[in-house]
Design a protein around this motif. Sequence first.
Motif, mmCIF file in Angstrom:
data_model
loop_
_atom_site.group_PDB
_atom_site.id
_atom_site.type_symbol
_atom_site.label_atom_id
_atom_site.label_comp_id
_atom_site.label_asym_id
_atom_site.label_seq_id
_atom_site.Cartn_x
_atom_site.Cartn_y
_atom_site.Cartn_z
ATOM 1 N N LYS A 119 50.177 26.524 40.974
ATOM 2 C CA LYS A 119 50.574 27.489 39.935
ATOM 3 C C LYS A 119 51.468 28.572 40.543
ATOM 4 N N SER A 150 54.015 30.082 30.274
ATOM 5 C CA SER A 150 52.600 29.935 29.912
ATOM 6 C C SER A 150 52.411 28.986 28.728
ATOM 7 N N TYR A 155 48.274 24.054 34.122
ATOM 8 C CA TYR A 155 47.123 24.494 34.928
ATOM 9 C C TYR A 155 45.958 24.880 34.017
ATOM 10 N N ASN A 156 44.791 25.037 34.609
ATOM 11 C CA ASN A 156 43.640 25.459 33.809
ATOM 12 C C ASN A 156 43.892 26.838 33.218
ATOM 13 N N ASP A 157 44.468 27.690 34.027
ATOM 14 C CA ASP A 157 44.793 29.038 33.574
ATOM 15 C C ASP A 157 46.309 29.191 33.650
ATOM 16 N N ASN A 158 46.943 29.231 32.494
ATOM 17 C CA ASN A 158 48.408 29.297 32.454
ATOM 18 C C ASN A 158 48.934 30.711 32.293
ATOM 19 N N GLU A 159 48.034 31.678 32.311
ATOM 20 C CA GLU A 159 48.472 33.044 32.027
ATOM 21 C C GLU A 159 49.178 33.670 33.231
ATOM 22 N N ASN A 161 48.740 36.276 35.073
ATOM 23 C CA ASN A 161 47.787 37.340 35.380
ATOM 24 C C ASN A 161 48.491 38.411 36.205
ATOM 25 N N ASN A 192 46.437 34.350 20.911
ATOM 26 C CA ASN A 192 45.546 33.976 22.007
ATOM 27 C C ASN A 192 45.111 35.250 22.741
ATOM 28 N N GLN A 194 43.560 35.942 25.510
ATOM 29 C CA GLN A 194 43.869 36.074 26.924
ATOM 30 C C GLN A 194 45.348 36.409 27.132
ATOM 31 N N ASN A 198 46.897 39.856 28.854
ATOM 32 C CA ASN A 198 47.826 39.787 29.986
ATOM 33 C C ASN A 198 49.174 40.414 29.659
#
Length: 257
Positions: A119, A150, A155-159, A161, A192, A194, A198
Motif C-alpha cells: 500500500k 482509495s 488493500y484491506n484498508d484503502n484510506e 490515513n 463512507n 472512515q 480521513n
Amino acid sequence: MMIDSHVHTEFSEDSQMKIKNALEHSRKNNIGMTFTEHLDLKFSKGTDITFDIDKYFNDYEKYRSSNLMLGVEVGMQPNCIEENRNIVKRYPFDYVIGSIHIAMGEDIYYPKFYDGKTKKEAFEKYFSSMLECVKQYDFIDSLGHIDYISRYATYNDNEINYNEFTQCISDVIKAVLYNGKVMEVNTRRLGNKQAYINLINIYKTYNQMGGKYVTIGSDAHHFEDIGNNFKEAIEICKLCNLKPVYFKKRKMEYMDK
Ligand SMILES: [Zn+2]
Ligand SMILES: [Zn+2]
C-alpha cells in the motif's frame, strides 16, 4: 445556491448523462452545476481520451447561466503539459479541474496497478505523480479528488490515513497553495464514515497550512448523483474552516449556503 462543480455528461467517454436530465435534476434540487468533461491525453498506452470541444460549446452554450458553467477535468501527466495548456487556453472554459488518474504511466483504476506493490509503495507513487503535476500544471483551478486512489485500491484498508501519509499530503498541499490553486472536496466517498474522517484530517491540514477555499464536486456520471453527499461536504467545510467556492469564467465565486 450550492454548485456541484464536478459533473460528467455524455461528452465524457464514460458517461451517458443527458443535459436535459441534468438540468431537470438540478432545478428540482435547487443546485447549480459545472460540467467537467474528461480530457485525458496520453491515457494508458498513449491513447487520448478527449471530446469534441467545439461541439461541447456549441451544444451547451445556450444553457449557460448563473447555475450552469462549462468546464473540463484535465487528467494530469507530466508528458502532456503543453498540449493541455494549449487546449485550456484555446477554449472559454469556466473552470478547470486537474486530476491524477494515471501515476507514472500506470492506470490507477485497474487492480494491476496494485499487484506486487505494498500500500505504501502504491500510494507514494500516486502522491509523487500528483506532486510533480501540481507543481507544473499552473493553469488549473482546483486539484480534483485527492482520494481517487482509495476508490480503486485493492488493500484491506484503502484510506489515506493521515499518519501514514503526512509528508505526501503536506507536500501536495504546499504545492497547491504555492501555485494559488484550491482543493476539491470530492463527495463520491463521503457516505463512507472512515473516508469522511480521513478526509477531515486532510482538509484540516489544508486549512492549517493556509488553505481557505474548496470547490465541491460529486463527480456524477448519472444525473441522480448530482449534489450527492453535499451535506457532508458542507460539514467538512465548517469543521475545517474552509469556504466553499466555484469558478465562473475562471474566476472564483463564493457559494452562499
Ligand atoms: Zn477524475
Ligand atoms: Zn470526474
